[in-house]
Design a protein around this motif. Structure first.
Motif, PDB file in Angstrom:
ATOM      1  N   SER A  73       0.839  -1.198   0.000  1.00 33.53           N
ATOM      2  CA  SER A  73       0.000   0.000   0.000  1.00 33.53           C
ATOM      3  C   SER A  73       0.875   1.249   0.000  1.00 33.53           C
ATOM      4  N   PHE A  74       1.038   1.875   1.140  1.00 30.58           N
ATOM      5  CA  PHE A  74       1.885   3.063   1.225  1.00 30.58           C
ATOM      6  C   PHE A  74       3.357   2.701   1.083  1.00 30.58           C
ATOM      7  N   VAL A  75       3.704   1.489   1.479  1.00 24.68           N
ATOM      8  CA  VAL A  75       5.094   1.049   1.328  1.00 24.68           C
ATOM      9  C   VAL A  75       5.504   1.041  -0.132  1.00 24.68           C
ATOM     10  N   SER A 148      -4.785  -3.073   7.295  1.00 20.68           N
ATOM     11  CA  SER A 148      -3.686  -3.127   6.339  1.00 20.68           C
ATOM     12  C   SER A 148      -3.200  -1.728   5.964  1.00 20.68           C
ATOM     13  N   SER A 149      -4.134  -0.849   5.602  1.00 23.68           N
ATOM     14  CA  SER A 149      -3.763   0.506   5.176  1.00 23.68           C
ATOM     15  C   SER A 149      -3.179   1.310   6.335  1.00 23.68           C
ATOM     16  N   PHE A 150      -3.764   1.182   7.509  1.00 20.66           N
ATOM     17  CA  PHE A 150      -3.291   1.929   8.671  1.00 20.66           C
ATOM     18  C   PHE A 150      -1.894   1.476   9.083  1.00 20.66           C
ATOM     19  N   THR A 151      -1.672   0.174   9.090  1.00 18.71           N
ATOM     20  CA  THR A 151      -0.352  -0.360   9.430  1.00 18.71           C
ATOM     21  C   THR A 151       0.695   0.087   8.429  1.00 18.71           C
ATOM     22  N   SER A 152       0.336   0.054   7.156  1.00 19.85           N
ATOM     23  CA  SER A 152       1.271   0.466   6.113  1.00 19.85           C
ATOM     24  C   SER A 152       1.635   1.940   6.254  1.00 19.85           C
ATOM     25  N   ALA A 153       0.652   2.784   6.598  1.00 15.64           N
ATOM     26  CA  ALA A 153       0.910   4.216   6.737  1.00 15.64           C
ATOM     27  C   ALA A 153       1.813   4.501   7.931  1.00 15.64           C
ATOM     28  N   VAL A 156       5.568   2.883   7.227  1.00 14.74           N
ATOM     29  CA  VAL A 156       6.059   2.978   5.849  1.00 14.74           C
ATOM     30  C   VAL A 156       7.568   3.210   5.778  1.00 14.74           C
ATOM     31  N   PHE A 157       8.113   3.981   6.704  1.00 14.77           N
ATOM     32  CA  PHE A 157       9.546   4.285   6.660  1.00 14.77           C
ATOM     33  C   PHE A 157      10.334   3.580   7.766  1.00 14.77           C
ATOM     34  N   LEU A 220      -0.164  10.530   8.193  1.00 17.01           N
ATOM     35  CA  LEU A 220       0.503  10.849   6.932  1.00 17.01           C
ATOM     36  C   LEU A 220       1.255  12.163   6.987  1.00 17.01           C
ATOM     37  N   GLU A 221       0.910  13.032   7.919  1.00 17.24           N
ATOM     38  CA  GLU A 221       1.664  14.267   8.077  1.00 17.24           C
ATOM     39  C   GLU A 221       2.964  14.025   8.839  1.00 17.24           C
ATOM     40  N   GLU A 222       2.993  12.965   9.637  1.00 16.36           N
ATOM     41  CA  GLU A 222       4.171  12.699  10.472  1.00 16.36           C
ATOM     42  C   GLU A 222       5.200  11.828   9.758  1.00 16.36           C
ATOM     43  N   VAL A 223       4.770  10.950   8.834  1.00 14.45           N
ATOM     44  CA  VAL A 223       5.733  10.035   8.210  1.00 14.45           C
ATOM     45  C   VAL A 223       6.582  10.783   7.207  1.00 14.45           C
TER      46      VAL A 223
END
Length: 223
Positions: A73-75, A148-153, A156-157, A220-223
């Motif tokens: 996802s975000f990854v 899934s989406s929340f964990t990926s976000a 992600v880094f 998403l603002e923090e990653v």
């Protein structure tokens, strides 16, 4: 572009990208078919058709698909270098997260239906075609897509994301599995399952999905 148009555009882009990655998409379909075949073989040869074993197999497949969704996802956006573009787009973090959530839910639901069809065909379990089973698969896919989406976000880094993502998915999925397992077992056994039970599970999934969408603006603002 409005929020709805942005969500549709991102989902459409992800669909086209996955279509081009035929090997990856095909491998997921092969996994679902193979998992259904293996589950059917074990249940038929070992102890006959067992609803509890069927529900366990379905749960394991759903968790695996949720982990796969986290890693793609975000990854995937970060690995391609397109995540910053999405974050800077004038559409809001919630719209980006919603698009990823919708696409993850569609992928998880498709793979779940393929697994159920494969297992039902090879094990001759007619109950997998019941409407209540399909509704439970839809509700479960919704909850797992949010996880899934929340964990990926969030991860992600993270350098340890390959290890942390499966653990986090299991932690977030466990409460839902504990609540949904009795209904899944009953549905696969052919026993009656009230729409009220499905409704409560759907409400829990919608509530959790809404919570992750709301939190996405901060994540998403923090990653």
């Amino acid at each position: 572009m409005g929020v709805l148009g942005a969500v549709v555009a991102i989902v459409h882009r992800d669909v086209l990208l996955d279509i081009r990655r035929r090997v990856e998409a095909g491998s997921m379909l092969v996994f679902s078919v193979s998992a259904g075949l293996l589950s059917a073989y074990v249940m038929r040869s070992a102890a006959g058709v067992n609803a509890a074993a069927t529900s366990i197999a379905l749960t394991l497949v759903l968790v695996f698909l949720a982990v796969f969704g986290s890693l793609s996802s975000f990854v995937r956006e970060a690995d391609r270098g397109t995540l910053d573009g999405l974050r800077l787009a004038p559409i809001g973090a919630e719209a980006v997260f919603m698009a990823k959530f919708i696409y993850s839910m569609a992928v998880i639901l498709l793979q779940t239906l393929v697994f159920l069809a494969s297992m039902g065909f090879f094990a001759q379990i007619v109950s997998v075609l019941r409407l209540v089973v399909l509704l439970l698969a839809l509700v479960s896919s919704m909850y797992l897509a949010a996880v899934s989406s929340f964990t990926s976000a969030i991860l992600v880094f993270s350098e340890a994301r390959a290890v942390l993502m499966p653990v986090m998915v299991l932690v977030l999925v466990l409460p839902y599995i504990q609540s949904a397992a009795p209904s899944i077992v009953a549905a696969l056994a052919g026993s009656p399952v009230s729409l009220l039970e499905v409704g409560w599970l759907a409400a829990a999934a919608l509530l959790f999905a809404g919570l992750t969408v709301w939190l996405s603006r901060y994540v998403l603002e923090e990653v």
